[in-house]
Design a protein around this motif. Sequence first.
Motif, PDB file in Angstrom:
ATOM      1  N   VAL A 104       0.841  -1.201   0.000  1.00  0.00           N
ATOM      2  CA  VAL A 104       0.000   0.000   0.000  1.00  0.00           C
ATOM      3  C   VAL A 104       0.875   1.249   0.000  1.00  0.00           C
ATOM      4  CG1 VAL A 104      -1.612   1.374   1.371  1.00  0.00           C
ATOM      5  CG2 VAL A 104      -2.014  -1.062   1.072  1.00  0.00           C
ATOM      6  N   LYS A 105       1.901   1.253   0.833  1.00  0.00           N
ATOM      7  CA  LYS A 105       2.790   2.419   0.919  1.00  0.00           C
ATOM      8  C   LYS A 105       3.482   2.693  -0.413  1.00  0.00           C
ATOM      9  CE  LYS A 105       3.783   2.181   5.877  1.00  0.00           C
ATOM     10  NZ  LYS A 105       4.844   1.997   6.913  1.00  0.00           N
ATOM     11  N   LYS A 106       3.794   1.611  -1.141  1.00  0.00           N
ATOM     12  CA  LYS A 106       4.479   1.759  -2.426  1.00  0.00           C
ATOM     13  C   LYS A 106       3.505   1.943  -3.590  1.00  0.00           C
ATOM     14  CE  LYS A 106       8.404  -1.151  -1.037  1.00  0.00           C
ATOM     15  NZ  LYS A 106       9.137  -2.415  -1.324  1.00  0.00           N
ATOM     16  N   GLY A 107       2.212   1.735  -3.316  1.00  0.00           N
ATOM     17  CA  GLY A 107       1.231   1.796  -4.395  1.00  0.00           C
ATOM     18  C   GLY A 107       1.401   0.664  -5.390  1.00  0.00           C
ATOM     19  N   ASP A 108       1.862  -0.484  -4.907  1.00  0.00           N
ATOM     20  CA  ASP A 108       2.176  -1.633  -5.765  1.00  0.00           C
ATOM     21  C   ASP A 108       0.992  -2.603  -5.775  1.00  0.00           C
ATOM     22  OD1 ASP A 108       3.175  -3.883  -7.032  1.00  0.00           O
ATOM     23  OD2 ASP A 108       5.137  -3.766  -6.072  1.00  0.00           O
ATOM     24  N   ARG A 109       0.140  -2.480  -6.795  1.00  0.00           N
ATOM     25  CA  ARG A 109      -1.052  -3.330  -6.862  1.00  0.00           C
ATOM     26  C   ARG A 109      -0.712  -4.799  -7.070  1.00  0.00           C
ATOM     27  NH1 ARG A 109      -5.639  -1.813 -10.878  1.00  0.00           N
ATOM     28  NH2 ARG A 109      -4.113  -0.554 -11.987  1.00  0.00           N
ATOM     29  N   MET A 110       0.327  -5.078  -7.864  1.00  0.00           N
ATOM     30  CA  MET A 110       0.694  -6.470  -8.121  1.00  0.00           C
ATOM     31  C   MET A 110       1.143  -7.161  -6.841  1.00  0.00           C
ATOM     32  SD  MET A 110       0.190  -7.695 -11.115  1.00  0.00           S
ATOM     33  CE  MET A 110       1.301  -9.097 -11.074  1.00  0.00           C
ATOM     34  N   ALA A 121      -0.835 -10.213  -4.826  1.00  0.00           N
ATOM     35  CA  ALA A 121      -0.168 -11.477  -4.491  1.00  0.00           C
ATOM     36  C   ALA A 121      -0.306 -11.781  -3.005  1.00  0.00           C
ATOM     37  CB  ALA A 121       1.305 -11.412  -4.886  1.00  0.00           C
ATOM     38  N   ALA A 122      -0.128 -10.759  -2.164  1.00  0.00           N
ATOM     39  CA  ALA A 122      -0.260 -10.960  -0.718  1.00  0.00           C
ATOM     40  C   ALA A 122      -1.711 -11.215  -0.330  1.00  0.00           C
ATOM     41  CB  ALA A 122       0.284  -9.742   0.028  1.00  0.00           C
ATOM     42  N   ASP A 123      -2.634 -10.564  -1.026  1.00  0.00           N
ATOM     43  CA  ASP A 123      -4.062 -10.793  -0.780  1.00  0.00           C
ATOM     44  C   ASP A 123      -4.418 -12.248  -1.059  1.00  0.00           C
ATOM     45  OD1 ASP A 123      -6.908  -9.350  -0.541  1.00  0.00           O
ATOM     46  OD2 ASP A 123      -7.029 -10.803  -2.179  1.00  0.00           O
ATOM     47  N   ARG A 124      -3.899 -12.751  -2.158  1.00  0.00           N
ATOM     48  CA  ARG A 124      -4.128 -14.150  -2.527  1.00  0.00           C
ATOM     49  C   ARG A 124      -3.623 -15.083  -1.421  1.00  0.00           C
ATOM     50  NH1 ARG A 124      -4.066 -17.321  -7.347  1.00  0.00           N
ATOM     51  NH2 ARG A 124      -3.019 -19.313  -7.063  1.00  0.00           N
ATOM     52  N   LEU A 125      -2.397 -14.830  -0.954  1.00  0.00           N
ATOM     53  CA  LEU A 125      -1.798 -15.691   0.066  1.00  0.00           C
ATOM     54  C   LEU A 125      -2.532 -15.585   1.400  1.00  0.00           C
ATOM     55  CD1 LEU A 125       1.983 -15.118  -0.739  1.00  0.00           C
ATOM     56  CD2 LEU A 125       0.631 -17.177  -1.196  1.00  0.00           C
ATOM     57  N   PHE A 126      -3.012 -14.385   1.719  1.00  0.00           N
ATOM     58  CA  PHE A 126      -3.752 -14.204   2.971  1.00  0.00           C
ATOM     59  C   PHE A 126      -5.005 -15.071   2.975  1.00  0.00           C
ATOM     60  CE2 PHE A 126      -7.040 -12.018   5.482  1.00  0.00           C
ATOM     61  CZ  PHE A 126      -6.406 -11.923   6.709  1.00  0.00           C
ATOM     62  N   HIS A 127      -5.777 -14.998   1.900  1.00  0.00           N
ATOM     63  CA  HIS A 127      -7.020 -15.770   1.855  1.00  0.00           C
ATOM     64  C   HIS A 127      -6.752 -17.270   1.732  1.00  0.00           C
ATOM     65  CE1 HIS A 127     -10.233 -12.755   1.872  1.00  0.00           C
ATOM     66  NE2 HIS A 127      -9.351 -11.954   1.309  1.00  0.00           N
ATOM     67  N   LEU A 128      -5.751 -17.637   0.943  1.00  0.00           N
ATOM     68  CA  LEU A 128      -5.409 -19.057   0.850  1.00  0.00           C
ATOM     69  C   LEU A 128      -4.888 -19.584   2.182  1.00  0.00           C
ATOM     70  CD1 LEU A 128      -3.666 -19.402  -2.644  1.00  0.00           C
ATOM     71  CD2 LEU A 128      -5.864 -20.359  -1.946  1.00  0.00           C
ATOM     72  N   MET A 162      -7.307  -0.401  -1.505  1.00  0.00           N
ATOM     73  CA  MET A 162      -6.248  -1.216  -0.906  1.00  0.00           C
ATOM     74  C   MET A 162      -6.155  -0.964   0.596  1.00  0.00           C
ATOM     75  SD  MET A 162      -3.119  -1.694  -3.640  1.00  0.00           S
ATOM     76  CE  MET A 162      -2.586   0.013  -3.709  1.00  0.00           C
ATOM     77  N   GLU A 163      -6.259   0.297   0.991  1.00  0.00           N
ATOM     78  CA  GLU A 163      -6.220   0.622   2.421  1.00  0.00           C
ATOM     79  C   GLU A 163      -7.403  -0.017   3.155  1.00  0.00           C
ATOM     80  OE1 GLU A 163      -4.099   4.010   0.301  1.00  0.00           O
ATOM     81  OE2 GLU A 163      -5.825   2.710  -0.044  1.00  0.00           O
ATOM     82  N   GLU A 164      -8.570   0.009   2.523  1.00  0.00           N
ATOM     83  CA  GLU A 164      -9.756  -0.591   3.134  1.00  0.00           C
ATOM     84  C   GLU A 164      -9.594  -2.095   3.307  1.00  0.00           C
ATOM     85  OE1 GLU A 164     -12.964   2.578   1.156  1.00  0.00           O
ATOM     86  OE2 GLU A 164     -12.811   0.518   0.420  1.00  0.00           O
ATOM     87  N   VAL A 165      -9.007  -2.736   2.304  1.00  0.00           N
ATOM     88  CA  VAL A 165      -8.813  -4.188   2.378  1.00  0.00           C
ATOM     89  C   VAL A 165      -7.912  -4.551   3.555  1.00  0.00           C
ATOM     90  CG1 VAL A 165      -7.758  -6.177   1.224  1.00  0.00           C
ATOM     91  CG2 VAL A 165      -9.258  -4.641  -0.061  1.00  0.00           C
ATOM     92  N   VAL A 166      -6.856  -3.782   3.760  1.00  0.00           N
ATOM     93  CA  VAL A 166      -5.948  -4.054   4.883  1.00  0.00           C
ATOM     94  C   VAL A 166      -6.705  -3.983   6.209  1.00  0.00           C
ATOM     95  CG1 VAL A 166      -3.994  -3.153   6.204  1.00  0.00           C
ATOM     96  CG2 VAL A 166      -3.826  -3.360   3.721  1.00  0.00           C
TER      97      VAL A 166
END
Length: 223
Positions: free
Chosen positions: A123-129, A133-140, A176-180
Amino acid sequence: MRLNKLNKPEPLAKMAFNALRRSILNNELEIGTVYNEKSLAESLGISRTPVREALLELATKKLVRFLPQKGVVLNTFSEKDIDDVFEIRCALELFSIKKIWKNYKTLDMSSLEEHLATQKRAVKKGDRMAFMAADRLFHLGFTELTENEYLFNTMRDIRDVMHLMGYRALSLDQRMEEVVVEHEQIFHALASGDLGQAMEKMENHLETTKQAVLKTMPEIDLP
């Protein structure tokens, strides 16, 4: 003399499938662009037959679809498709939370914390990719903690589809901030043993995500 058997190389079709799947998840292939077997085979340096086998498997997983006499495109989804996928996600992820909650006192959830930390850095870097990837791993991570291989594999395939559905949703202002924040609420509820809150927060998170996906559905005019 006793020698270890050599590992056989993966079939070309499997290698092609993995390479094309990675390209999709890395956004190297574009929605709306028509690709043909010949050009894909040339890019991969192999013949067309294993590429076609790989594309057929990708099609069964809803990542691509064939256009008769033209080629293949990355899949796009209707509102019903999105509703259906989130219905499955909700059922599986709530089940996962309910199952692992039984052992929450002894459960090692450090991997979930690591994925949350990665998302915050993205989020701090504005890096959506990196965020995706981290979102995927969190839910998995929730399904992985159930130690149910079939459940995990099913969720992994759904997450592949979610990449095509959800990447644009992260472009919404502050999403992205909301998702965190939503992920932190889910994690802390589960870590404290509050099953009701954990399930409620997950259900709310998935509904909010679905609405964001619907709001950013691409309008593609295919040739």
